[in-house]
Design a protein around this motif. Sequence first.
Motif, PDB file in Angstrom:
ATOM      1  N   SER A  88     -36.494 -31.861  20.623  1.00 37.44           N
ATOM      2  CA  SER A  88     -37.905 -32.153  20.424  1.00 37.44           C
ATOM      3  C   SER A  88     -38.552 -31.007  19.674  1.00 37.44           C
ATOM      4  N   VAL A  89     -39.434 -31.343  18.752  1.00 36.32           N
ATOM      5  CA  VAL A  89     -40.215 -30.372  17.998  1.00 36.32           C
ATOM      6  C   VAL A  89     -41.681 -30.642  18.306  1.00 36.32           C
ATOM      7  N   TYR A  90     -42.434 -29.577  18.558  1.00 39.45           N
ATOM      8  CA  TYR A  90     -43.855 -29.709  18.853  1.00 39.45           C
ATOM      9  C   TYR A  90     -44.666 -29.185  17.674  1.00 39.45           C
ATOM     10  N   LEU A  91     -45.492 -30.070  17.136  1.00 39.72           N
ATOM     11  CA  LEU A  91     -46.444 -29.699  16.093  1.00 39.72           C
ATOM     12  C   LEU A  91     -47.801 -29.585  16.784  1.00 39.72           C
ATOM     13  N   GLY A  92     -48.042 -28.439  17.420  1.00 33.30           N
ATOM     14  CA  GLY A  92     -49.154 -28.350  18.342  1.00 33.30           C
ATOM     15  C   GLY A  92     -48.823 -29.195  19.563  1.00 33.30           C
ATOM     16  N   LYS A  93     -49.718 -30.088  19.938  1.00 30.34           N
ATOM     17  CA  LYS A  93     -49.462 -30.957  21.089  1.00 30.34           C
ATOM     18  C   LYS A  93     -48.632 -32.184  20.725  1.00 30.34           C
ATOM     19  N   ARG A  94     -48.517 -32.494  19.438  1.00 29.53           N
ATOM     20  CA  ARG A  94     -47.767 -33.687  19.021  1.00 29.53           C
ATOM     21  C   ARG A  94     -46.270 -33.415  19.111  1.00 29.53           C
ATOM     22  N   ARG A  95     -45.577 -34.259  19.867  1.00 28.88           N
ATOM     23  CA  ARG A  95     -44.135 -34.125  20.037  1.00 28.88           C
ATOM     24  C   ARG A  95     -43.405 -35.097  19.128  1.00 28.88           C
ATOM     25  N   VAL A  96     -42.348 -34.597  18.496  1.00 27.65           N
ATOM     26  CA  VAL A  96     -41.470 -35.431  17.686  1.00 27.65           C
ATOM     27  C   VAL A  96     -40.068 -35.317  18.279  1.00 27.65           C
ATOM     28  N   ASP A  97     -39.502 -36.439  18.666  1.00 25.00           N
ATOM     29  CA  ASP A  97     -38.160 -36.462  19.232  1.00 25.00           C
ATOM     30  C   ASP A  97     -37.160 -36.823  18.143  1.00 25.00           C
ATOM     31  N   LEU A  98     -36.241 -35.927  17.875  1.00 28.46           N
ATOM     32  CA  LEU A  98     -35.163 -36.155  16.916  1.00 28.46           C
ATOM     33  C   LEU A  98     -33.929 -36.531  17.700  1.00 28.46           C
ATOM     34  N   MET A  99     -33.298 -37.638  17.322  1.00 31.38           N
ATOM     35  CA  MET A  99     -32.227 -38.185  18.155  1.00 31.38           C
ATOM     36  C   MET A  99     -31.089 -38.751  17.320  1.00 31.38           C
ATOM     37  N   PHE A 100     -29.892 -38.534  17.826  1.00 34.71           N
ATOM     38  CA  PHE A 100     -28.720 -39.276  17.357  1.00 34.71           C
ATOM     39  C   PHE A 100     -28.567 -40.466  18.297  1.00 34.71           C
ATOM     40  N   VAL A 101     -28.699 -41.671  17.755  1.00 34.53           N
ATOM     41  CA  VAL A 101     -28.615 -42.865  18.608  1.00 34.53           C
ATOM     42  C   VAL A 101     -27.370 -43.693  18.319  1.00 34.53           C
ATOM     43  N   GLY A 102     -26.494 -43.203  17.442  1.00 35.49           N
ATOM     44  CA  GLY A 102     -25.239 -43.888  17.163  1.00 35.49           C
ATOM     45  C   GLY A 102     -24.881 -43.830  15.693  1.00 35.49           C
TER      46      GLY A 102
END
Length: 316
Positions: A146-160
């Motif tokens: 997860s990366v936080y741009l201030g309070k905004r969270r971005v989840d980076l994921m390998f899903v397959g």
Amino acid sequence: MAKEFASQGDMTEKTISFTEIGRDLWAFTAEGDPNSGVIIGEDAVMVIEAQATPRLAGKVIEKIRTVTDKPITHLVLSHYHAVRVLGASAFNAPNIVMSEKARAMVAERGKEDWESEFGRFPRLFQGHESIPGLTWPTTTFGDRMSVYLGKRRVDLMFVGRAHTAGDIVAHVPDENVMFTGDIVEYHSACYCGDGHFNDWPATLEAIRSFDLDAIAPGRGDALVGREMANSALDLTADFIRSTYEPVAKVAVRGGTLREAWDACRAVCDPKFSSYAIYEHCLPFNVARAYDEAQGIDTPRIWTAARDKEMWEALQG
């Protein structure tokens, strides 16, 4: 008559669209050319996909500057393909993020892929002289970060596995929007030359499980609303199945690659011939499907020479 190799005949500039698909979330699209995404946080900007050259990346930056002056601090690359990563230097982002597998693929086949795609996409590589070299991440991860741009969270994921073995997606939970890279396309052919056909449908279902409000696909229009998002997932799944199944039937009975090509065209042409880059992708897709059906799990590396040999055998 032989078709012109890959996209060498496509030299017409595409019309760019910059569409807000959620609060401070933008999709940069261009009529079937590679898309980019923009995520604006409280104090910084994350860009998804770097484009093929710094020149093309500059067009993304121009659009970003029409909506925010916040600094671009993160560049996320969904996979290793040259048309997605070689424009990275233009962003001057201190953080360049890939999956661990994608970085390994840069090391394994990045140079060959650059030379291969340079020959396939002359329009996208105009201004290639400004590319400083292969793009390497500053940060990698396994399955999730997860990366936080201030309070905004971005989840980076390998899903397959799907378009490649190292594809990742970027999910913004506060708006339930996902940037999928080339796992999902919309009215654009899936490029499957480095793909994993048997894994791809399950990966699409993993994305569907988020019940997304919007998707920025790898190519094609921004998909706003659950109906459009699910339609794109359905169309992508149909493209993958329709490509693989007729080829696999030929391969497992010992038929030739040319027979597999004919079988694939019989199924896919009526459905997908109007899709962007369809004729470009089809020979690479058939070659990879034929290999996978024969048990070759790791896609063979495409080189400029192998590209031309395969094209002549199928589209020649």
